[in-house]
Design a protein around this motif. Structure first.
Motif, PDB file in Angstrom:
ATOM      1  N   MET A  75       0.855  -1.184   0.000  1.00 32.01           N
ATOM      2  CA  MET A  75       0.000   0.000   0.000  1.00 32.01           C
ATOM      3  C   MET A  75       0.891   1.234   0.000  1.00 32.01           C
ATOM      4  N   ARG A  76       0.506   2.252  -0.774  1.00 34.24           N
ATOM      5  CA  ARG A  76       1.285   3.484  -0.872  1.00 34.24           C
ATOM      6  C   ARG A  76       0.417   4.651  -0.443  1.00 34.24           C
ATOM      7  N   LEU A  77       1.014   5.544   0.376  1.00 34.43           N
ATOM      8  CA  LEU A  77       0.318   6.718   0.869  1.00 34.43           C
ATOM      9  C   LEU A  77       1.055   7.973   0.427  1.00 34.43           C
ATOM     10  N   THR A  78       0.297   8.995   0.090  1.00 31.41           N
ATOM     11  CA  THR A  78       0.854  10.282  -0.316  1.00 31.41           C
ATOM     12  C   THR A  78       0.610  11.298   0.786  1.00 31.41           C
ATOM     13  N   GLU A  79       1.669  12.084   1.099  1.00 28.31           N
ATOM     14  CA  GLU A  79       1.610  13.069   2.189  1.00 28.31           C
ATOM     15  C   GLU A  79       1.108  12.387   3.461  1.00 28.31           C
ATOM     16  N   ALA A  80       1.914  11.448   3.933  1.00 26.88           N
ATOM     17  CA  ALA A  80       1.488  10.562   5.018  1.00 26.88           C
ATOM     18  C   ALA A  80       1.968  11.072   6.370  1.00 26.88           C
ATOM     19  N   PHE A  81       1.215  10.698   7.383  1.00 26.66           N
ATOM     20  CA  PHE A  81       1.523  10.929   8.790  1.00 26.66           C
ATOM     21  C   PHE A  81       1.418   9.563   9.467  1.00 26.66           C
ATOM     22  N   TYR A  82       2.534   9.087  10.092  1.00 27.80           N
ATOM     23  CA  TYR A  82       2.549   7.729  10.646  1.00 27.80           C
ATOM     24  C   TYR A  82       3.072   7.754  12.073  1.00 27.80           C
ATOM     25  N   VAL A  83       2.472   6.905  12.938  1.00 30.06           N
ATOM     26  CA  VAL A  83       2.918   6.761  14.303  1.00 30.06           C
ATOM     27  C   VAL A  83       2.605   5.338  14.747  1.00 30.06           C
ATOM     28  N   ALA A  84       3.507   4.729  15.546  1.00 28.66           N
ATOM     29  CA  ALA A  84       3.279   3.369  16.052  1.00 28.66           C
ATOM     30  C   ALA A  84       2.914   3.369  17.522  1.00 28.66           C
ATOM     31  N   CYS A  85       2.660   4.535  18.096  1.00 28.58           N
ATOM     32  CA  CYS A  85       2.292   4.648  19.500  1.00 28.58           C
ATOM     33  C   CYS A  85       0.774   4.624  19.624  1.00 28.58           C
ATOM     34  N   PRO A  86       0.210   3.820  20.555  1.00 29.46           N
ATOM     35  CA  PRO A  86      -1.240   3.703  20.654  1.00 29.46           C
ATOM     36  C   PRO A  86      -1.915   4.832  21.426  1.00 29.46           C
ATOM     37  N   CYS A  87      -1.217   5.926  21.722  1.00 27.54           N
ATOM     38  CA  CYS A  87      -1.799   7.004  22.527  1.00 27.54           C
ATOM     39  C   CYS A  87      -2.705   7.898  21.675  1.00 27.54           C
ATOM     40  N   PRO A  88      -3.697   8.533  22.286  1.00 28.90           N
ATOM     41  CA  PRO A  88      -4.573   9.446  21.532  1.00 28.90           C
ATOM     42  C   PRO A  88      -3.813  10.631  20.958  1.00 28.90           C
TER      43      PRO A  88
END
Length: 863
Positions: free
Chosen positions: A218-231
């Motif tokens: 899967m490819r995302l454009t102008e992405a924001f990613y985080v692996a932390c489960p916090c709100p």
């Protein structure tokens, strides 16, 4: 970034095969049973009917058929048969047994056999056969779920077009969007402004546009990613383009930037990071810090996930004062073997002006039929390697001997086992010390055979047999300056062979409240010695000590009787109900005298006198090159207070002393024999006064002078999590003074007594700031041997910052100072040198301020 698991995780990951789940588990049978009035089973894929239950419509396509008449008939016949059988059964039915609960498991389903189940408030078709579902619409297959306010579904091609509140779920990955187009058969699609949660790893984020090329990509454009489960996560990654490769467990951000608290802290044109808690190739997070010994340091490890059962890590390490060191670690695992190979190399150390290196190979192999092998080869380039290259921690810097071992063994019998082993040592000298250490004798090789049979007609039989070849490695004479003349001061050693056999028979008598164990043993040994570097012998043999035979043997019987009793009574301790025990013990030992002055000393020394050794057969430890004559009785008494409700030990008091009925005649070379009739007193106290406060005290006291020869004490208080204080004290008199107190008056005598204090702890200064530290102080040397002081800051969510300062002695006259910083981003990794391993060793009971994020699975978002 790459991801490397620990050795334990590496093994578990290989042995437990990870089968990928092929879709959401079906619940059609449950739906069919609960909604029989509104579910219609359609035999073909191209036609449909609809029925209503309130305002909802359920539609199902596929090859699944349910024969309700047959099901009802067989159920009725089964009930009648069961009732008849139960009535005719004379004995009572057995009690119900526990059964294994069904578990969610991955399913493998062929695409052509995959049924489709649709739900909506309204269902209709157009003239092209497209199914139009509106109002809480759903299209379900066993491998995926699609939801939306409106879904246009082309059944022949699997194409779905979703408008409003769209959702795609597959393999635990959830993608939400206001509108998207997706092909359920081809697993491709385009998504506008998606938000997502990735499978079992729990990574999440958003983007302006998304493309699905396959189930894996899967490819995302102008992405924001985080692996932390916090709100509101403290860190995130932004990138103009991010590719997720699910099977490879890899996310790739082009021109990615890592933000912490809105501040960019790391940028890279190619940033790779893991999607799950699994191994993947790539750069690991860099580590940085500095020490007075090596200057500023920077390490950038690269991890190679070569195969499920082996991997490789390369670590370039830049040290401002020394140069660039290359480190490597290769780990492997097979069905019958496992091991790892580590090493470092530094070309032309700037401070030492020489090459520096280290290697270690550890291997264990199950050869089958009871045979096994083990290898541990370990060497360094010079005496100061660990003192110069230890960044954090006192343990490695204090290494003074490195053993290497190779073993071939057999344990395929119930009563017998054997191995042959080579054992060599590399002795690391402290050049700043006033004296140097003699190296240990290498064993090249040693054969060991053991036989044991317990409770054989009430008897216990054991037999331990050794055959060892000893060889002293070459060394620099410790008593003469460098360089010295070998012809004037030749190296002295006594290489040779030792064959020994220890055989015993015991008859344990164990009854309620008392026991008695009579035991008889015979120790047989023979020595063949080559004396090197000594004066001319009296018999004219060059190189032999005067009066010492080249071959000699020894036979010694050992007789002992061990007996004890246990008494109990109810009592109270600090107002709580308790049970007090009284446990007297007597141990008698008789060993006749044999002259052993001419037998060489290979691997034997004086054993420390303590509660365990007081009931042993020999006051010497090691390979029995000396066996002390004995006609003695050891008296011991222990009393315990046990919590009546839990059985936990709250308090124990112990005392022991040995009574001698004859003088000691067997000693180590140059030592004076014991002439006293009583040994030192042994005292011991252990108290768990509360569940949070522990005390301990042990002492060895001379009965005549009332002086302590050994003493240790400690108090430990842990009122709550992340709060700990521990104070320890230790004193040990020089063993030479225990044998001969007048040795303190000898010329050039060096007092090797040890007296140390240690204070360690972990304490919350506020709800977010925690202090950790340890201080070791040598009262004998009047200096601090180690100082650790650190602060930990626990962020609101998914991050911790640490600062650790350490100063420790690397030799008798030199110290090293190091300062390290770490920013731990939960779900991603750590920036900086990880001090947790050092803190766990330095502070017994240390707890991380951040409990680990619980592992998730695809089933947690199961529908």
């Amino acid at each position: 970034m790459g991801r490397r698991v620990s050795e334990g995780g590496f093994k578990r990951g290989y042995r437990k095969r990870n089968v990928r789940r092929r879709g959401v588990r079906t619940r059609l049978k449950q739906v069919g049973a609960a909604q029989t009035a509104s579910l219609f089973i359609i035999p073909g894929r191209g036609s449909f009917r609809h029925g209503s239950c309130g305002d909802r419509v359920f539609v199902y396509w596929g090859i699944l058929r349910v024969h309700w008449f047959k099901w009802a008939t067989f159920s009725l016949l089964g009930a009648v048969a069961a009732a008849a059988s139960a009535q005719s059964r004379l004995p009572a039915p057995p009690a119900p047994e526990l059964i294994i609960s069904p578990q969610l498991r991955p399913h493998e389903v062929q695409e052509s056999d995959m049924p489709v189940f649709s739900v909506a408030d309204d269902v209709r078709t157009d003239e092209d056969g497209k199914l139009i579902l509106t109002g809480k619409a759903e299209v379900r297959r066993i491998d995926s779920v699609v939801k939306g306010d409106r879904i246009d579904y082309q059944r022949d091609t699997g194409q779905v077009d979703v408008q409003g509140s769209g959702l795609i779920m597959r393999d635990g990955t959830i993608v939400n969007s206001s509108s998207f187009s997706y092909n359920m058969d081809g697993e491709t699609g385009e998504i506008t402004a998606p938000t997502f949660i990735l499978g079992e790893g729990g990574g999440s984020g958003r983007a302006e546009f998304g493309e699905i090329f396959s189930r894996d990509h899967m490819r995302l454009t102008e992405a924001f990613y985080v692996a932390c489960p916090c709100p509101e996560p403290a860190w995130h990654i932004t990138s103009p383009r991010v590719d997720f490769y699910i099977d490879k467990n890899e996310g790739v951000a082009r021109n990615g930037v890592l933000f912490f608290k809105g501040v960019p802290i790391l940028a890279s044109p190619y940033l790779s990071f893991p999607l799950r808690k699994e191994r993947k190739s790539g750069f690991l997070l860099p580590t940085y810090g500095g020490s007075s010994n090596s200057g500023l340091e920077l390490s950038v490890p690269y991890y190679f996930n070569l195969a499920p059962n082996y991997d490789l890590t390369l670590t370039p390490r830049f040290m401002a004062k020394r140069g660039v060191q290359l480190g490597t670690e290769f780990r492997y695992l097979g069905s019958d073997y496992e091991g790892q190979l580590t090493g470092t190399y530094l070309n032309k150390d700037r401070r030492a002006d020489t090459d520096r290196w280290m290697y270690r190979w550890q291997h264990n192999h199950n050869l089958g039929n009871g045979f096994y092998s083990a290898i541990d080869l370990h060497r360094v380039s010079d005496d100061d390697y660990y003192r110069d290259f230890t960044s954090l921690g006192l343990n490695e810097a204090s290494i003074d001997s490195i053993p290497s071992m190779a073993t071939l063994g057999w344990s395929g019998s119930k009563y017998w086992q054997a191995h042959v082993q080579t054992l060599t040592y590399q002795t690391l000298q402290d050049r700043t010390a006033q004296y140097s250490r003699l190296p240990q004798y290498d064993k090249l090789p040693e054969l060991y055979v053991r036989g044991a049979r317990y409770n054989w007609g009430g008897f216990d039989l054991t037999s331990d047999n050794y055959a060892t070849q000893f060889k002293m490695p070459k060394y620099r004479d410790p008593f003469h300056p460098y360089p010295y003349n070998p012809s004037l001061f030749p190296r002295q050693s006594y290489d040779g062979q030792r064959v020994s056999s220890y055989n015993s028979i015991a008859y344990p008598i164990i009854r309620a409240g008392w026991y008695m164990v009579p035991k008889a043993a015979m120790h047989l040994s023979q020595y063949h010695t080559d004396w090197h570097g000594f004066a001319l012998g009296a018999d004219g043999y060059n190189g032999r000590l005067p009066g010492t035979p080249r071959t000699q043997s020894r036979a010694l019987p050992l007789l002992s009787l061990d007996t004890g009793m246990t008494f109990e009574r109810p009592t109270s301790l600090f107002g709580n109900a308790a049970i007090q025990t009284l446990e007297p013990r007597l141990y008698y030992l008789y060993v006749p005298y044999r002259d052993q002055a001419s037998i060489p000393i290979y691997d034997t020394s004086i054993a420390s006198f303590n509660f365990a050794q007081a009931f042993e057969e020999n006051l010497f430890s090691g390979g029995w090159d000396r066996i002390a004559n004995a006609n003695q009785l050891t008296l011991g008494l222990t009393s315990r207070w046990l919590d009546e409700s839990t059985g936990a030990e709250r308090l124990s008091l112990s005392v022991a002393q040995r009574l001698y009925f004859e003088n000691q005649k067997v000693t180590m070379p140059g030592a004076k024999p014991r002439t006293s009739t009583k040994s030192d007193y042994l005292l011991g106290v252990n108290a768990a006064l509360t569940d949070k406060l522990d005390l301990r005290f042990d002492a060895q006291v001379n009965p005549e002078s009332r002086e302590r020869n050994r003493m240790s004490a400690g108090v430990r208080w842990q009122p709550k999590r992340l709060a700990l204080l521990a104070l320890n004290y230790r004193y040990e008199r020089d063993p030479a003074q225990l044998v001969d107190p007048s040795v303190v008056n000898a010329i050039n005598y060096i007092d090797n007594s040890k007296e140390q204090m240690s204070l360690s702890g972990q304490w919350p200064l506020s709800s977010k700031i925690f202090a950790v530290g340890r201080v070791d102080y040598s009262l004998q040397e009047k200096r601090s041997t180690q100082l650790v002081l650190g602060f930990e800051y626990k962020g609101d969510c998914c991050w911790v910052a640490r600062t650790v300062y350490q100063r420790y002695a690397v030799s008798e006259q030199t110290t090293n100072t190091a300062v390290f910083f770490q920013l731990e981003l939960l779900g991603l990794g750590s920036l900086g040198t990880d001090p947790l391993g050092m803190l766990s060793k330095a502070i017994n009971g240390y707890q991380s301020v951040t409990p680990p994020i619980p592992e998730t699975t695809t089933y947690e978002r199961y529908e």
